[in-house]
Design a protein around this motif. Structure first.
Motif, short mmCIF file in Angstrom:
data_model
loop_
_atom_site.label_atom_id
_atom_site.label_comp_id
_atom_site.label_asym_id
_atom_site.label_seq_id
_atom_site.Cartn_x
_atom_site.Cartn_y
_atom_site.Cartn_z
N ALA A 140 0.84 -1.20 0.00
CA ALA A 140 0.00 0.00 0.00
C ALA A 140 0.88 1.25 0.00
CB ALA A 140 -0.90 -0.01 1.22
N THR A 141 0.46 2.26 -0.75
CA THR A 141 1.21 3.51 -0.82
C THR A 141 0.30 4.67 -0.42
OG1 THR A 141 0.63 3.77 -3.17
CG2 THR A 141 2.71 2.67 -2.66
N ASP A 142 0.92 5.77 -0.05
CA ASP A 142 0.15 6.96 0.31
C ASP A 142 -0.57 7.51 -0.91
OD1 ASP A 142 1.07 6.80 2.92
OD2 ASP A 142 2.81 8.08 2.53
N PRO A 143 -1.75 8.11 -0.72
CA PRO A 143 -2.48 8.69 -1.85
C PRO A 143 -1.66 9.76 -2.56
CG PRO A 143 -3.85 8.59 0.13
CD PRO A 143 -2.45 8.27 0.56
N LEU A 144 -1.86 9.86 -3.86
CA LEU A 144 -1.19 10.88 -4.66
C LEU A 144 -2.10 12.11 -4.71
CD1 LEU A 144 0.13 8.66 -7.59
CD2 LEU A 144 1.32 9.32 -5.50
N VAL A 145 -1.80 13.09 -3.88
CA VAL A 145 -2.68 14.24 -3.69
C VAL A 145 -2.17 15.42 -4.51
CG1 VAL A 145 -3.67 15.84 -2.02
CG2 VAL A 145 -3.31 13.45 -1.39
N THR A 146 -3.08 16.08 -5.21
CA THR A 146 -2.73 17.32 -5.92
C THR A 146 -3.01 18.51 -5.01
OG1 THR A 146 -4.95 17.40 -6.89
CG2 THR A 146 -3.22 16.34 -8.18
N GLU A 147 -2.27 19.60 -5.24
CA GLU A 147 -2.43 20.78 -4.38
C GLU A 147 -2.17 22.05 -5.17
OE1 GLU A 147 0.46 21.09 -1.28
OE2 GLU A 147 2.05 20.21 -2.49
N LEU A 148 -2.86 23.10 -4.78
CA LEU A 148 -2.69 24.39 -5.45
C LEU A 148 -1.44 25.09 -4.94
CD1 LEU A 148 -4.03 26.50 -7.38
CD2 LEU A 148 -4.96 27.57 -5.31
N VAL A 149 -0.65 25.62 -5.87
CA VAL A 149 0.52 26.44 -5.54
C VAL A 149 0.22 27.85 -6.02
CG1 VAL A 149 2.99 26.75 -5.86
CG2 VAL A 149 2.03 24.44 -5.83
N VAL A 150 0.00 28.76 -5.09
CA VAL A 150 -0.38 30.15 -5.45
C VAL A 150 0.86 30.97 -5.71
CG1 VAL A 150 -1.57 32.23 -4.68
CG2 VAL A 150 -2.48 29.97 -4.06
N ARG A 151 0.89 31.57 -6.91
CA ARG A 151 2.00 32.45 -7.27
C ARG A 151 1.44 33.81 -7.72
NH1 ARG A 151 4.40 27.46 -9.87
NH2 ARG A 151 5.79 26.57 -8.29
N GLU A 152 2.02 34.40 -8.77
CA GLU A 152 1.70 35.77 -9.10
C GLU A 152 0.63 35.95 -10.17
OE1 GLU A 152 6.32 37.26 -8.34
OE2 GLU A 152 5.55 36.99 -10.36
N SER A 153 0.19 34.89 -10.82
CA SER A 153 -0.70 35.06 -11.98
C SER A 153 -2.18 35.11 -11.61
CB SER A 153 -0.48 33.91 -12.99
OG SER A 153 -0.85 32.67 -12.41
N THR A 154 -2.51 35.13 -10.32
CA THR A 154 -3.90 35.27 -9.88
C THR A 154 -4.05 36.40 -8.89
OG1 THR A 154 -3.47 33.53 -8.24
CG2 THR A 154 -4.59 32.88 -10.28
N ALA A 155 -5.16 37.13 -9.02
CA ALA A 155 -5.46 38.24 -8.11
C ALA A 155 -6.95 38.56 -8.25
CB ALA A 155 -4.61 39.48 -8.44
N ALA A 156 -7.43 39.48 -7.43
CA ALA A 156 -8.83 39.90 -7.53
C ALA A 156 -9.07 40.56 -8.88
CB ALA A 156 -9.17 40.87 -6.40
N PRO A 157 -10.27 40.36 -9.47
CA PRO A 157 -10.56 41.00 -10.76
C PRO A 157 -10.61 42.52 -10.62
CG PRO A 157 -12.54 40.00 -9.85
CD PRO A 157 -11.40 39.55 -8.98
N ALA A 158 -10.22 43.21 -11.65
CA ALA A 158 -10.19 44.66 -11.62
C ALA A 158 -11.59 45.21 -11.47
CB ALA A 158 -9.55 45.19 -12.90
#
Length: 339
Positions: free
Chosen positions: A321-339
């Motif tokens: 048995a192996t640990d689940p392969l979990v995806t995760e969000l990496v927040v960088r500079e290309s997202t922000a609140a809409p103008a």
């Protein structure tokens, strides 16, 4: 002309040692030498040690193709990916190669160039030489994959077909985080720039994104199919802007980078005018300007898990048995609140 000149650079090369040379040197039977080298633990540890030391002294190298003649096994595993130029596969190949080395197998690598026809032809040539095959992001249809699996052990990565063994990182965790992130910034309209129509993972990501966006009262539009490349991302910007979406999620990071390039060309400010999210967290996703917010997928572990699954099947033993392969969000500079 001398033998040395006639043989060129190989004139002084000593022939490779064989198990018969080792047997003569130790006054043992060739079958005893073969068991020591190919099936450890079948003879006494002392004799096995002598055989291995003599083999090293004589420069013996095992020949997997010769060994396959009596056993039907080459101890080689095929790995076919959809595009060797896509950095998403770098970590997958590294993970698969490391486990092959640990388990005493050789990895044979090939690509399909995003073409089901090329993939089919590649497999026709590859399958006779390997014990089993890992298909990563296969572009074949389900029937073709099932037909291959009927004659050769197969493990799929980023693809599911019936009850065939598949290694697929959890999609929902990363998708949920991505939509939550955009919603928390105030986005109410999102677009998904899909990959090729033959991509199972593109369809799955699109469906999960649709469900998550609609459940939060966000409008959602899917744009595609598109080539899963920088150029495919660039070409999609016109339709993204026409959709009125304030945020876009691309099938992969290459397409997200293409969107960034097209935005810069057309004077669209990212992230003020348009937020951009990719998938996979490839090498270079953090080197762009702005750096790409992305859903990271543990593809090194996926490659390793696929090889372990395949070898377990080949050797008829249970896979740990192996640990689940979990995806995760990496927040960088290309997202922000809409103008």
């Amino acid at each position: 002309m001398t033998d040395q000149r006639r043989n060129g650079a190989n004139g002084n090369r000593r022939p490779s040692a064989t198990i018969y040379d080792i047997a003569r040197a130790l006054d043992l039977s060739p079958s005893t030498v073969s068991r020591a080298l190919n099936k450890p633990g079948r003879i006494s540890a002392k004799t096995e040690k002598r055989i291995r030391e003599t083999a090293a002294e004589l420069g013996y190298r095992s020949n997997p193709m010769a060994r396959a003649l009596p056993t039907g096994r080459t101890r080689m595993i095929g790995l076919v990916v959809s595009d060797v130029t896509n950095p998403v596969f770098f970590r997958l190949v590294r993970g698969a190669e490391q486990v092959c080395g640990e388990l005493g197998y050789t990895l044979v690598f090939a690509e399909s160039q995003e073409s089901g026809e090329i993939e089919s032809g590649t497999l026709d040539r590859l399958l006779p030489a390997v014990d089993g095959v890992v298909l990563a992001a296969a572009r074949l249809d389900d029937e073709q994959i099932a037909s291959i699996a009927a004659g050769k052990d197969v493990v799929l990565v980023n693809r599911r077909v019936g009850d065939l063994t598949a290694v697929v990182p959890d999609i929902d965790s990363g998708v949920t985080q991505a939509i939550d992130h955009l919603a928390s910034l105030g986005h109410r309209s999102v677009a998904y720039v899909a990959g090729p129509s033959s991509s199972w993972m593109s369809r799955e990501r699109g469906e999960r994104l649709f469900d998550q966006a609609v459940s939060r009262g966000m409008t959602f539009v899917e744009i595609g199919p598109n080539q899963p490349s920088v150029e495919g991302g660039e070409a999609a910007l016109r339709r993204v802007r026409a959709s009125g979406a304030t945020a876009v999620l691309a099938y992969n990071d290459l397409m997200a980078i293409g969107l960034l390039r097209a935005c810069r060309r057309d004077g669209v400010d990212v992230p003020r005018d348009l937020s951009v999210v990719g998938f996979d967290d490839i090498f270079g996703a953090d080197l762009t300007t702005p750096s790409v917010t992305t859903v990271r997928s543990p593809l090194d572990r996926a490659g390793a898990a696929a090889v372990r699954e395949l070898v377990s099947t080949l050797e008829s033993r249970d896979q740990e048995a192996t640990d689940p392969l979990v995806t995760e969000l990496v927040v960088r500079e290309s997202t922000a609140a809409p103008a």
